[in-house]
Design a protein around this motif. Sequence first.
Motif, short mmCIF file in Angstrom:
data_model
loop_
_atom_site.label_atom_id
_atom_site.label_comp_id
_atom_site.label_asym_id
_atom_site.label_seq_id
_atom_site.Cartn_x
_atom_site.Cartn_y
_atom_site.Cartn_z
N GLN A 130 -36.18 1.80 -74.65
CA GLN A 130 -36.53 1.51 -76.04
C GLN A 130 -37.83 0.75 -76.17
OE1 GLN A 130 -33.62 -0.30 -78.70
NE2 GLN A 130 -32.01 0.38 -77.33
N LEU A 131 -38.27 0.14 -75.06
CA LEU A 131 -39.41 -0.78 -75.15
C LEU A 131 -40.72 -0.08 -75.49
CD1 LEU A 131 -38.83 -3.38 -72.32
CD2 LEU A 131 -38.21 -3.46 -74.72
N ARG A 132 -40.76 1.24 -75.26
CA ARG A 132 -41.99 1.97 -75.58
C ARG A 132 -42.43 1.72 -77.02
NH1 ARG A 132 -40.75 7.86 -73.90
NH2 ARG A 132 -38.71 6.85 -73.84
N ALA A 133 -41.44 1.58 -77.90
CA ALA A 133 -41.77 1.37 -79.32
C ALA A 133 -42.53 0.07 -79.52
CB ALA A 133 -40.49 1.35 -80.15
N PHE A 134 -42.39 -0.85 -78.57
CA PHE A 134 -43.01 -2.17 -78.74
C PHE A 134 -44.35 -2.30 -78.03
CE2 PHE A 134 -38.35 -3.01 -78.85
CZ PHE A 134 -38.28 -3.22 -80.21
N ALA A 135 -44.85 -1.17 -77.49
CA ALA A 135 -46.11 -1.24 -76.72
C ALA A 135 -47.22 -1.98 -77.49
CB ALA A 135 -46.55 0.16 -76.33
N PRO A 136 -47.39 -1.71 -78.81
CA PRO A 136 -48.46 -2.42 -79.52
C PRO A 136 -48.25 -3.93 -79.52
CG PRO A 136 -47.55 -0.66 -80.89
CD PRO A 136 -46.67 -0.76 -79.68
N VAL A 137 -46.99 -4.36 -79.56
CA VAL A 137 -46.72 -5.79 -79.58
C VAL A 137 -47.06 -6.41 -78.22
CG1 VAL A 137 -45.01 -7.56 -80.05
CG2 VAL A 137 -44.89 -5.39 -81.26
N LEU A 183 -46.49 -19.47 -87.82
CA LEU A 183 -47.08 -20.41 -88.77
C LEU A 183 -48.50 -20.03 -89.14
CD1 LEU A 183 -45.78 -23.83 -87.44
CD2 LEU A 183 -44.88 -22.44 -89.29
N LEU A 184 -49.31 -19.66 -88.15
CA LEU A 184 -50.72 -19.39 -88.44
C LEU A 184 -50.97 -17.91 -88.69
CD1 LEU A 184 -52.37 -21.85 -85.91
CD2 LEU A 184 -51.96 -22.18 -88.35
N GLY A 185 -50.04 -17.06 -88.26
CA GLY A 185 -50.20 -15.62 -88.48
C GLY A 185 -49.44 -15.14 -89.70
N GLY A 186 -48.69 -16.02 -90.34
CA GLY A 186 -47.98 -15.67 -91.57
C GLY A 186 -47.03 -14.50 -91.42
N GLY A 187 -46.45 -14.35 -90.22
CA GLY A 187 -45.50 -13.25 -90.02
C GLY A 187 -46.19 -11.90 -89.96
N LYS A 188 -47.52 -11.89 -89.97
CA LYS A 188 -48.23 -10.61 -89.94
C LYS A 188 -48.72 -10.27 -88.53
CE LYS A 188 -50.98 -9.82 -93.58
NZ LYS A 188 -52.17 -10.22 -94.38
N VAL A 189 -48.85 -11.30 -87.69
CA VAL A 189 -49.29 -11.07 -86.32
C VAL A 189 -48.06 -11.22 -85.43
CG1 VAL A 189 -50.91 -11.77 -84.54
CG2 VAL A 189 -51.51 -12.08 -86.93
N LEU A 190 -47.34 -10.13 -85.23
CA LEU A 190 -46.09 -10.20 -84.48
C LEU A 190 -46.39 -10.23 -82.99
CD1 LEU A 190 -42.91 -9.88 -85.08
CD2 LEU A 190 -43.26 -7.60 -84.16
N LEU A 191 -45.89 -11.26 -82.29
CA LEU A 191 -46.09 -11.35 -80.84
C LEU A 191 -44.76 -11.17 -80.13
CD1 LEU A 191 -48.61 -14.31 -80.50
CD2 LEU A 191 -49.04 -11.89 -80.82
N LEU A 192 -44.84 -11.10 -78.79
CA LEU A 192 -43.62 -10.88 -78.01
C LEU A 192 -42.57 -11.94 -78.28
CD1 LEU A 192 -44.98 -9.74 -74.56
CD2 LEU A 192 -43.56 -8.45 -76.15
#
Lengths: 272, 345
Positions: A47-54, A215-224
Motif C-alpha cells: 500500500q505504501l506506493r500511494a505515499f511515495a510523494p509523502v 504548525l508551520l505547514g498548516g496541514g498542507k505540507v504532509l510529512l511522514l
Amino acid sequence: MVSRRLKWLAAPYILWMGVFVVSPLVIVTFFAFTARDGGFGLDNFLQLRAFAPVFARSFYLAFLATAVCLLLGYPFAYALSRESARVQGAALLLVMLPMWMNFLLRTYAWMNILENNGLINRFLGNFGIGPLQLINTQGAVVLGMVYNYLPFMILPVFTVIQKIHASLIEAAQDLGGNARVVFARVVFPLSLPGVLSGITMVFVPSASTFIISKLLGGGKVLLLGDLIEMQFLGNAYNLHLGSAISIVMMLLVVLCMTVMNRFGDRGDVIYV
Amino acid sequence: MKKALSVAALALTAALALTACAGGPRIIVYNWGEYFDEELNAAFTKETGVKVVYRTFDTNEILYASMKSGGVAYDVIIPSDYMVGLLIEEDMLQPLDKGKLSNYGDVMEMYRDLEYDPGGRYSVPYMTGSVGIIYNTTKVTKPVESWDILWDPDYEGQIIIFDNSRDALGIALKKLGYSFNTTSENELREALAALIEQKPLLQAKMMDQIFDKLTSGAAAIGTYYAGDFIEMRKDNPDLAFVWPKEGTNVFVDAFCIPKNAKNPDGAHMYIDYMCRAESGLANVDVTGYSTPLQSVYEQLDEDWLEDGISYPEGGILQYGEVFKSLPKATRELYDRLWTDYNAAS
C-alpha cells in the motif's frame, strides 16, 4: 579496559534498551507484517506506493534543512573554535538557551512571526508591501526545522574542531600550506566526524517530525510523521499500516546514514 | 498542538491512572479537554466519597486508541455521537442502569433516541453543539448562506477547514447536497473531487488552532463550533456565525460506561451527579456549549438565548444532521480518500 567486574554497571541501561527500544521495535515489526484481520503478509508495504510523494517530500525537506544547518552551523562552529574560552562559553550558552524553552512554544512563536497578520507582514505593511504568504508553506516548515535543530549541528561540529590539535595546523602551515589548503586538507577532514553526527542529528528528526509541519505547514505540507500519526491517532486507526510506514522510514534513514558514513570513512583514509 | 501533547499524555495517563491512590472507591473519568467545570469533581467526591481521577483527550480517535490499547479501564467516558455508535458496535460499552440515574428524566425528549444509540441504552447526553461557518465581516462582504463560500476564489488564502476526514469530506458532501452518513462510494468520490478543487484556496487545515486564527484575524473564514463562537466574538466583535442552508453537523457528546469499567456503581453516581441542574449550569458557564437538560435550559441567563445560536427556537437538530457510526468498508474508504487528498499536491 574496563574490568569484567564493572560490566554489571551497564545492566540498567541494557535493561532500559531491551524494554524501551528493542521490544517496541519487535512489536512494530510484528504489526507491519500483519493485516487488520490477523493474517501475515506484505499487504501493508504494497500500500505504501500511494505515499511515495509523502516520502519524497519528507526526505527532500529534511535534506534542505540539513544543508542549511550545515551551511549556517559549520562556519559558525569553526569561527567560534578560534575564540577565547570566555567568548566560547557565552556563545555556546546562547546556542543552547532556546532549547531550555519548550519546543512547541518556540514553534508557536514562529507562527506569530510568519502569520499573514504576524510580525513580519505587519512590518512590511507599513511600507505598503504584502502581505506575503510566509506561513503554511514548505519554506516555513524548513525554517522551523532549521531553527529547532541548528544547535544539534553546531555543538558536535564545534566539539570536534576544538579538539583538533594546534600542532597539526602549525605543521601544515610550516609545510607551506596557505589558509585554504590548511582548511581543506587538515581542518575539514578532521572535523568530518562532527559533521557526520551533526547531519545525523538534524536529518533524522527533520525527516520524522510531524508537529513542525502541522504548525508551520498548516496541514498542507504532509510529512511522514503526520502520515504515521494519522494512522495511530486519526480516523484511520490502522496500526498495521502505520507500523509499515515507520519501518520503511527507519530503513531509509539507516540507508542514508550508511551512505553518508561510507563517504566519511573514505575521507579519513585519504587525508589522515 | 494539543494533539502532540496528548500523544505523550496518552502514555502518561496509563501510568498515572494505574498508580493513583489506592485507598477508597474511585472512578477514572475521560473527557474532552477544556470541556468541563473541574470543580464539580471535588464536589462530587465530597458528597459521595468516591475519588475522581480526571483525564482528558482531544479527539474521539485518541479516546478510541486509548481504549483499544487497554492500558486503563475507564469508568466514565464522554465520546461524541458517532464514536458512541462505534463503541456500541464493537461491544465496548455496557448498557446503563436507568434506575440508578434519578435525573435522567431531565434530559430533553429530542436527545433521548438518536440514531447512534437507539433508545439511549448506552449513553446520556452531556452537551450538544453544532458546526457553522465563522467569518470576519470586515473581510467577507458577500452574503454567507451556503458552504459554497468556502469554495469562493475571492477568498483565496483566507479559508481554513477542519483537518480530519470525517469533517472535511462531510462538509463537501453537504455542499453537494448529500448526507454526512452516506455510504455511497460515488458520492464520497465526488466530495473528494470538490475538496481537491478547493485545496488551492485554503490557507490551512487544522483543528483547535482555528479558534485563534479566526479570532486574531489571520484568516477570514472557516468552519468551527457554535459553542466556541460565543467566546470568540467576545475577543473579536467582527466575527459572525452562520448555519449554511444545506445543513450542518450537529453533535452530541454523551456519558458512557465502558464494558471493562472497574466501578460501574461509582460511574452511575457520577453521571447522575452531572445531570443535576446545578452541575449542568456550571458546565454551561465554563464551556459555552448547549445543554440537553430541560431544567438547566429553563434557568439559563437571558444572554444565552438572545442570539439564537446556542439555543435556536425549535432546537438545534433542525439545522443539521448528527454523525452516525459508518460501516467498516466506508471507514476504510474515508481513509483512502483522505490519503489521496493529502497526497494530492
